[in-house]
Scaffold this motif. Structure first.
Motif, PDB file in Angstrom:
ATOM      1  N   TYR A  82     -27.538  93.351 -44.875  1.00  0.00           N
ATOM      2  CA  TYR A  82     -27.436  91.904 -45.646  1.00  0.00           C
ATOM      3  C   TYR A  82     -25.910  91.690 -45.555  1.00  0.00           C
ATOM      4  O   TYR A  82     -25.149  92.986 -45.684  1.00  0.00           O
ATOM      5  CB  TYR A  82     -27.847  92.152 -46.864  1.00  0.00           C
TER       6      TYR A  82
ATOM      7  N   ARG B  64     -37.263  91.636 -50.060  1.00  0.00           N
ATOM      8  CA  ARG B  64     -38.685  91.463 -50.730  1.00  0.00           C
ATOM      9  C   ARG B  64     -39.066  92.588 -51.419  1.00  0.00           C
ATOM     10  O   ARG B  64     -39.623  92.680 -52.658  1.00  0.00           O
ATOM     11  CB  ARG B  64     -39.713  90.978 -49.750  1.00  0.00           C
TER      12      ARG B  64
ATOM     13  N   GLY C 133     -37.403  89.771 -45.495  1.00  0.00           N
ATOM     14  CA  GLY C 133     -38.082  90.878 -44.551  1.00  0.00           C
ATOM     15  C   GLY C 133     -37.232  91.836 -43.975  1.00  0.00           C
ATOM     16  O   GLY C 133     -37.532  92.845 -43.511  1.00  0.00           O
ATOM     17  N   ARG C 134     -35.716  91.469 -44.056  1.00  0.00           N
ATOM     18  CA  ARG C 134     -34.628  92.291 -43.475  1.00  0.00           C
ATOM     19  C   ARG C 134     -34.532  93.586 -44.515  1.00  0.00           C
ATOM     20  O   ARG C 134     -34.514  93.280 -45.876  1.00  0.00           O
ATOM     21  CB  ARG C 134     -33.714  91.726 -43.111  1.00  0.00           C
TER      22      ARG C 134
ATOM     23  N   THR D 122     -34.436  83.191 -47.268  1.00  0.00           N
ATOM     24  CA  THR D 122     -35.858  82.762 -46.520  1.00  0.00           C
ATOM     25  C   THR D 122     -36.568  83.943 -46.281  1.00  0.00           C
ATOM     26  O   THR D 122     -36.583  85.145 -46.664  1.00  0.00           O
ATOM     27  CB  THR D 122     -35.542  82.175 -45.102  1.00  0.00           C
ATOM     28  N   ASP D 123     -37.917  83.472 -46.033  1.00  0.00           N
ATOM     29  CA  ASP D 123     -39.017  84.748 -45.811  1.00  0.00           C
ATOM     30  C   ASP D 123     -38.479  85.676 -44.661  1.00  0.00           C
ATOM     31  O   ASP D 123     -38.700  86.771 -44.812  1.00  0.00           O
ATOM     32  CB  ASP D 123     -40.402  84.029 -45.233  1.00  0.00           C
ATOM     33  N   LYS D 124     -37.782  85.162 -43.644  1.00  0.00           N
ATOM     34  CA  LYS D 124     -37.170  86.012 -42.651  1.00  0.00           C
ATOM     35  C   LYS D 124     -36.015  86.852 -43.046  1.00  0.00           C
ATOM     36  O   LYS D 124     -36.161  88.154 -42.606  1.00  0.00           O
ATOM     37  CB  LYS D 124     -36.503  85.223 -41.328  1.00  0.00           C
ATOM     38  N   GLU D 125     -35.353  86.478 -43.833  1.00  0.00           N
ATOM     39  CA  GLU D 125     -34.416  87.410 -44.633  1.00  0.00           C
ATOM     40  C   GLU D 125     -34.741  88.274 -45.551  1.00  0.00           C
ATOM     41  O   GLU D 125     -34.391  89.359 -45.753  1.00  0.00           O
ATOM     42  CB  GLU D 125     -33.053  86.215 -45.383  1.00  0.00           C
TER      43      GLU D 125
ATOM     44  N   SER E 158     -36.499  96.391 -47.801  1.00  0.00           N
ATOM     45  CA  SER E 158     -36.326  94.848 -47.654  1.00  0.00           C
ATOM     46  C   SER E 158     -35.821  94.157 -48.903  1.00  0.00           C
ATOM     47  O   SER E 158     -36.270  94.790 -50.042  1.00  0.00           O
ATOM     48  CB  SER E 158     -37.741  94.390 -47.060  1.00  0.00           C
TER      49      SER E 158
END
Length: 296
Positions: free
Chosen positions: A129, A91, A123-124, A118-121, A89
């Motif tokens: 991407y 992160r 985490g992907r 963002t936090d959601k992005e 991810s």
């Protein structure tokens, strides 16, 4: 501060970078420009310790990159934003970079926020991407150590217009705070908007360098009048070089001198502009035409 002194890289009989020298001072953004294959990436890899030079040297903050203690704390580097593990991810990629630099979770969160992920992005998985998101993640990795210097290869590649504007604001803010930025880009209008100076190379050699505004103004003055012939004779009588151009004249003089000559000749001016009409893009094409892949 980046100092490049007589930097050269040869691969057998082929010279990729040929005796280039320039400086990037604190508080400035310098565009490093050239056609594909001109030697930009090779030069940047030498600056960041990835390729040893054949001769010459590159110093970052007064030292070779490899001699910097914890280089990521001093120099943020992004040479290939796609070189991230696709199974991790965003992160996780940034957390590993933080661990390497002795940083923590707060630094990861700050870097993600700084580049607009963002936090959601975050985490992907990176494999999902878009190119623009990869660019933002690569910038986050470069910035997480709070460096004094940034070395970026095509940082705006894949960004939408809003992202490009954001990138411009980020880099100008970094330089305004005393940082040093060297960026390579093919988006010449954006380089013109963000850079203080440019260094152009072709076939490994520097073909032009200096302040963006001065290089563009060096293109001379383009003028169109009711009687170009009379105006040309008046200017040539003053020792000014005059070249016929499409729909007018190109003159190696200031706009004021052209205006005075027109007044003396009683010629009405229809158009008067300074510098290359197409700005940095036109200047780039003129100076690197012989080195471009599509020159023929």
């Amino acid at each position: 501060m980046i100092t490049v002194e007589n930097l050269t890289k040869r691969y057998g009989a082929f010279t990729a970078v040929d005796d280039i020298s320039f400086e990037v001072r604190p508080g400035s953004v310098v565009g490093f420009l050239g056609p594909n294959g001109a030697g930009k990436s090779t030069a940047m890899r030498m600056m960041t310790g990835l390729n040893p030079p054949t001769s010459g040297r590159a110093l970052v903050l007064g030292r070779p990159y490899r001699d910097l203690p914890m280089p990521g704390r001093h120099v943020g580097v992004m040479l290939d934003a796609s070189a991230q593990h696709p199974g991790r991810s965003g992160r996780e990629v940034l957390t590993l970079a933080a661990m390497h630099l002795g940083l923590g979770a707060d630094d990861v969160a700050h870097a993600l926020n700084r580049v607009g992920l963002t936090d959601k992005e975050a985490g992907r998985r990176v494999g999902g991407y878009s190119l623009g998101m990869r660019q933002r993640l690569g910038l986050a990795v470069a910035l997480i150590g709070q460096p004094q210097v940034l070395v970026l290869d095509e940082p705006a590649n894949g960004l939408d217009p809003q992202g490009i504007h954001w990138m411009r604001t980020l880099l100008r803010g970094f330089a305004s705070a005393g940082g040093t930025v060297l960026l390579s880009s093919h988006l010449l209008h954006e380089v013109q908007a963000v850079a203080d100076e440019v260094v152009m190379i072709g076939r490994g050699r520097i073909v032009a360098q200096g302040r963006v505004d001065e290089l563009i103004q060096a293109g001379g003055v383009t003028v169109r009048s009711m009687d170009d012939g009379a105006l040309a004779r008046g200017l040539q009588a003053k020792g000014v070089d005059v070249t016929p151009a499409a729909g007018g004249l190109t003159v190696s003089a200031s706009a004021e001198d052209v205006g005075r000559a027109a007044l003396e000749q009683g010629v009405v001016l229809l158009e008067l502009r300074t510098g290359a009409e197409g700005g940095l893009e036109e200047l780039f094409l003129q100076l690197t035409a012989a080195d471009a892949r599509d020159a023929a």
